[in-house]
Scaffold this active site. Structure first.
Site, PDB file in Angstrom:
ATOM      1  N   HIS A  56      -3.983   0.750  -0.322  1.00 49.29           N
ATOM      2  CA  HIS A  56      -4.903   1.695   0.287  1.00 49.29           C
ATOM      3  C   HIS A  56      -4.203   2.688   1.210  1.00 49.29           C
ATOM      4  CE1 HIS A  56      -4.038  -1.425   3.077  1.00 49.29           C
ATOM      5  NE2 HIS A  56      -4.527  -0.690   4.063  1.00 49.29           N
ATOM      6  N   ASP A  57      -2.895   2.529   1.424  1.00 45.43           N
ATOM      7  CA  ASP A  57      -2.144   3.441   2.302  1.00 45.43           C
ATOM      8  C   ASP A  57      -1.207   4.365   1.531  1.00 45.43           C
ATOM      9  OD1 ASP A  57      -3.216   2.268   4.631  1.00 45.43           O
ATOM     10  OD2 ASP A  57      -1.620   0.767   4.692  1.00 45.43           O
TER      11      ASP A  57
ATOM     12  N   GLU B  56       2.319  -7.892   6.214  1.00 53.81           N
ATOM     13  CA  GLU B  56       2.691  -6.495   6.010  1.00 53.81           C
ATOM     14  C   GLU B  56       3.776  -6.159   7.022  1.00 53.81           C
ATOM     15  OE1 GLU B  56       0.892  -1.990   6.002  1.00 53.81           O
ATOM     16  OE2 GLU B  56       0.295  -3.411   7.528  1.00 53.81           O
TER      17      GLU B  56
ATOM     18  N   ASP C 249      -8.126  -9.645   5.176  1.00 49.27           N
ATOM     19  CA  ASP C 249      -7.171  -8.794   5.878  1.00 49.27           C
ATOM     20  C   ASP C 249      -7.344  -9.025   7.376  1.00 49.27           C
ATOM     21  OD1 ASP C 249      -5.428  -6.632   6.408  1.00 49.27           O
ATOM     22  OD2 ASP C 249      -6.199  -5.560   4.651  1.00 49.27           O
TER      23      ASP C 249
ATOM     24  N   ASP D 157      -1.986  -7.757   8.829  1.00 41.89           N
ATOM     25  CA  ASP D 157      -1.720  -6.339   9.000  1.00 41.89           C
ATOM     26  C   ASP D 157      -0.570  -6.109   9.996  1.00 41.89           C
ATOM     27  OD1 ASP D 157      -2.855  -3.613   8.507  1.00 41.89           O
ATOM     28  OD2 ASP D 157      -3.146  -3.633  10.681  1.00 41.89           O
TER      29      ASP D 157
HETATM   30  C1  GLC Z   1      -1.746  -1.149   8.147  1.00 42.19           C
HETATM   31  C2  GLC Z   1      -2.924  -0.872   7.253  1.00 42.19           C
HETATM   32  C3  GLC Z   1      -3.360   0.539   7.484  1.00 42.19           C
HETATM   33  C4  GLC Z   1      -3.773   0.676   8.928  1.00 42.19           C
HETATM   34  C5  GLC Z   1      -2.667   0.215   9.879  1.00 42.19           C
HETATM   35  C6  GLC Z   1      -3.192  -0.007  11.248  1.00 42.19           C
HETATM   36  O1  GLC Z   1      -0.650  -0.357   7.842  1.00 42.19           O
HETATM   37  O2  GLC Z   1      -2.589  -1.138   5.916  1.00 42.19           O
HETATM   38  O3  GLC Z   1      -4.389   0.930   6.620  1.00 42.19           O
HETATM   39  O4  GLC Z   1      -4.069   2.008   9.209  1.00 42.19           O
HETATM   40  O5  GLC Z   1      -2.122  -1.010   9.475  1.00 42.19           O
HETATM   41  O6  GLC Z   1      -4.048  -1.124  11.272  1.00 42.19           O
END
Ligand code: GLC
Length: 511
Positions: free
Chosen positions: A280-281, A206, A52, A153
């Site tokens: 995880h979110d 993402e 990640d 990310d």
């Molecule tokens: C992404 C991650 C999340 C994090 C955010 C900031 O959305 O999946 O867990 O808080 O980025 O890095």
């Protein structure tokens, strides 16, 4: 591949997404030798490692930020530092995704630094070529360790306009910095300098608050720079007016429309989706879209079927393959995530009663997905002899050991994964929409050569029926979460609560 959430050194203000050293392993998680052993061990089983990469921001404890704070001009240019607005207010009106303004005072100076996330996560200035070189070096470092997968990310917010303009009134500030024109170029440069061309690494971006058009551009094999993209629209169908911290039943027709549109339009444009229900979110999908109390196995397997047979790459998040649910907590102080804590305080401040605010947080908190993996029915679900950061609440019944001995979910996931490897129609077939107006059934058709596959999923606890095309009446059952072995044999297919069924046919003319 196995995607790991960040395990780099971090003050853990945001579960490791606040990286203070891109080149190390957080001592709480292990050592570099552990990582090397992990890569080799998985490789020996034909499994890759996906890391990640949090390249939009660093922790404010990162050396770059610390040197910037100490006055080094070169490092100040690594971040977005701005003076106050002429009226003395903040440099612009953007808000942090974790609540409050997106600006924090830069040390004792009269400047501010931008943070789209927590105030300890300072946004990196991608306009600066040195920043881009540094980040490419990070990716190369992990590639040299044998890592062949990278999840980037929030990568579609790296292309901010240099002026960082305020959002005009009535305009969502996210549109000011999301999917900027420069994102594709930055990614192509990063690919050339680090992870390589298509096939050399597997990459997934993402994409927050994005569009199909942009995602085609990001993931197109020739024009883009990523293998695939995550979008989140299908996981906002239980938001009121696009706001997360609200509670309402999910809009099924909207969910179907999104899954269908993203499948069909990405196909037309040559893009590639990464499909997921959980990460995880996100709170656990079985709690949001199904009924884990009355139909735990049917709920989990139906949801899995709906995305595993789609065009795109399915992701399985820790624990969904055994039917893990949201924890059943009864007090706000059981939650630890900075986003949940801020959201609760904000809801209460805005006049929502504490009970209702708790109910909302309980249904939406990211902690829902962050409870320890439930290996067995023992203390701490067999995860640790220490005290876990969150308490498991139903591991007596939901755990790997129970699934291995008599469960229905884990074997079903294995079956789905095997099918994708053995039936090219799943990985490569074209996708067509099906029964778009049906109020309970999400379905689609896949086609490849002379084969057709009909996928049907009942998203409700009531039985229903759906008309199917004649070609499927006598097809063979590819997978069923009710143990069906024969196709329906009639054009009206009855489906039981949370039933999932996939029927495969071969047209004789084309054999
Ligand atoms: C992404 C991650 C999340 C994090 C955010 C900031 O959305 O999946 O867990 O808080 O980025 O890095």
């Amino acid at each position: 591949m196995v995607w790991f959430n960040p395990f780099f050194p971090s003050p853990q203000r945001d579960n490791g997404y606040d990286v203070s050293d891109y080149y190390g392993i957080d001592p709480a998680m292990g050592t570099m030798a552990d990582l090397e052993e992990l890569v080799a061990a998985l490789d020996s089983k034909g499994i890759g490692v996906m890391l990640d990469m949090v390249l939009n921001h660093t922790s404010t404890e990162h050396e770059w930020f610390q040197r910037a704070l100490a006055g080094e001009r070169d490092y100040q240019d690594y971040y977005y530092l701005r003076p106050a607005a002429p009226d003395g207010g903040l440099p612009n009106n953007w808000v942090s995704k974790f609540g409050g303004p997106a600006w924090e005072r830069f040390g004792n100076t009269d400047q501010y630094y931008l943070h789209l996330y927590d105030r300890t996560q300072a946004d990196l200035n991608w306009h600066n070529p040195r920043v881009r070189e540094e980040l490419a070096a990070v990716v190369r470092f992990w590639r040299d360790k044998g890592v062949r997968g990278f999840r980037f990310d929030v990568i579609n917010v790296i292309g901010k306009p240099w002026e960082l303009p305020s959002a005009p009134s009535g305009v969502d500030d996210r549109t000011m910095y999301t999917d900027g024109e420069s994102v594709v170029g930055y990614l192509r440069e990063l690919a050339a300098a680090s992870y390589g061309a298509a096939g050399e690494s597997i990459t997934v971006g993402e994409m927050s608050s994005t569009s199909i058009e942009r995602c085609i551009a990001y993931s197109h094999p020739q024009l883009g720079a990523l293998s695939m993209v995550f979008n989140f629209h299908h996981l906002k169908v239980d938001y009121v007016d696009g706001r997360k911290w609200t509670k309402t039943p999910f809009d099924f027709l909207e969910l179907k429309r999104l899954l269908t549109d993203w499948s069909l339009q990405m196909q037309v444009g040559g893009g590639w989706n990464a499909w997921f229900w959980n990460n995880h979110d996100q709170p656990r999908a079985v709690d949001r879209f199904a009924d884990p109390l009355r139909y735990p196995a049917e709920s989990a397997t139906m949801l899995a079927t709906a995305i595993h047979l789609l065009r795109g790459t399915p992701y399985v998040y820790m624990g969904e393959e055994i039917g893990m649910t949201d924890p059943r907590y009864s007090a706000i102080d059981e939650y630890v995530d900075v986003e949940a804590i801020n959201a609760y305080a904000e809801l209460v401040r805005s006049g929502v009663g504490p009970a209702e605010a708790f109910d909302i947080v309980r249904s939406k908190a990211r902690d829902n997905a962050r409870t320890p993996m439930q290996w067995d029915a023992g203390p701490n679900a067999g995860f640790s002899s220490g005290t876990p950061w969150l308490r498991p609440t139903n591991h007596e019944s939901v755990n790997v050991a129970a699934e291995e001995s008599a469960g229905r979910i884990l074997p079903y996931y294995r079956h789905l994964i095997r099918l994708r490897k053995t039936h090219p129609i799943i990985a490569e077939g074209q996708v067509e929409s099906f029964a778009l107006e049906h109020p309970q059934v999400f379905g689609y058709i896949r086609r490849l050569g002379g084969e057709s596959l009909l996928v049907l999923t009942n998203f409700y606890g009531d039985p229903t029926a759906v008309d199917i095309l004649p070609e499927f009446i006598t097809g063979s059952v590819l997978i069923s979460n009710y143990g069906r072995s024969r196709a329906p044999l009639t054009s009206r297919c009855q489906l039981r609560p949370y039933e999932a069924l996939a029927i495969l046919t071969t047209s004789h003319e084309e054999i």
